[in-house]
Design a protein around this motif. Structure first.
Motif: not given
Length: 215
Positions: A77-91
């Motif tokens: 079970k999870t709960e959403g906290l806040r919205i984020f914007r990706i600046l860079e993906v670290i694969k």
């Protein structure tokens, strides 16, 4: 604020405050969830729309591991906290199976119009009546916000992602109001069509046209 978070990209939109149940089966995400749960850390679910990783997502926390199977798979079970914007993906994260991202957190204004929200809620309820479905929002009606009803208004995944990208509650309310103004007339037409179809094949008590009516 900018920071690094582990990410779990999925073809869903998670709204802040939303409770999401997930079945975890891939080794990289079993590792991610175990580490986050034991370390009480959050992770990100960026949305995948049309098979493309989007820049926006929602930071979530694991509230409970409901079951762990013999093969290591988990129901969580999870709960959403806040919205984020990706600046860079670290694969590739050193010594980890999962990926991560450098993100920041856009300001999100949750002050909306209570009158406008009431219209949205009324529209959603009307939609549910027409579709003959029942939903329990688990909150008093006067406390509902757009994130609480966002998944229950017939939005497509693309539209839910557009809603996620609106950082003012008033904008989200307007977006949902316009959506309902578009969808409800179509549902009403379908309901009328269903009633017409139901009448076909039934004995109907109708008065015959009287040719001598003008005499």
């Amino acid at each position: 604020m900018t920071n690094f978070i582990p990410i779990f990209p999925l073809s869903i939109v998670v709204f802040p405050g939303e409770k999401v149940h997930l079945h975890i089966f891939e080794p990289r995400y079993k590792q991610l969830i175990t580490e986050c749960f034991e370390g009480k850390k959050s992770f990100g679910i960026p949305s995948v729309v049309n098979n493309r990783l989007q820049e926006l997502g929602t930071l979530v926390q694991v509230s409970d591991i409901v079951q762990t199977y013999e093969n290591g798979e988990m129901d969580i079970k999870t709960e959403g906290l806040r919205i984020f914007r990706i600046l860079e993906v670290i694969k590739q994260v050193p010594d980890k199976l999962y990926s991560g991202a450098i993100v920041n957190y856009p300001e999100n204004d949750d002050a909306g119009s209570r009158d406008l929200m009431q219209k949205v809620v009324s529209g959603v309820k009307q939609m549910h009546r027409l579709l003959n479905i029942s939903k329990d929002f688990k909150k008093p009606e006067e406390e509902l916000k757009t994130y609480d009803v966002g998944h229950h208004a017939g939005l497509s995944l693309e539209e839910e992602y557009e809603l996620l990208g609106l950082m003012k509650e008033l904008q989200r309310q307007e977006y949902m109001k316009r959506h309902l103004q578009k969808v409800l007339p179509m549902l009403l037409e379908m309901e009328q069509l269903k009633e017409k179809v139901k009448l076909n094949g039934h004995f109907r008590n109708l008065s015959a046209f009287d040719f001598d009516i003008d005499k």
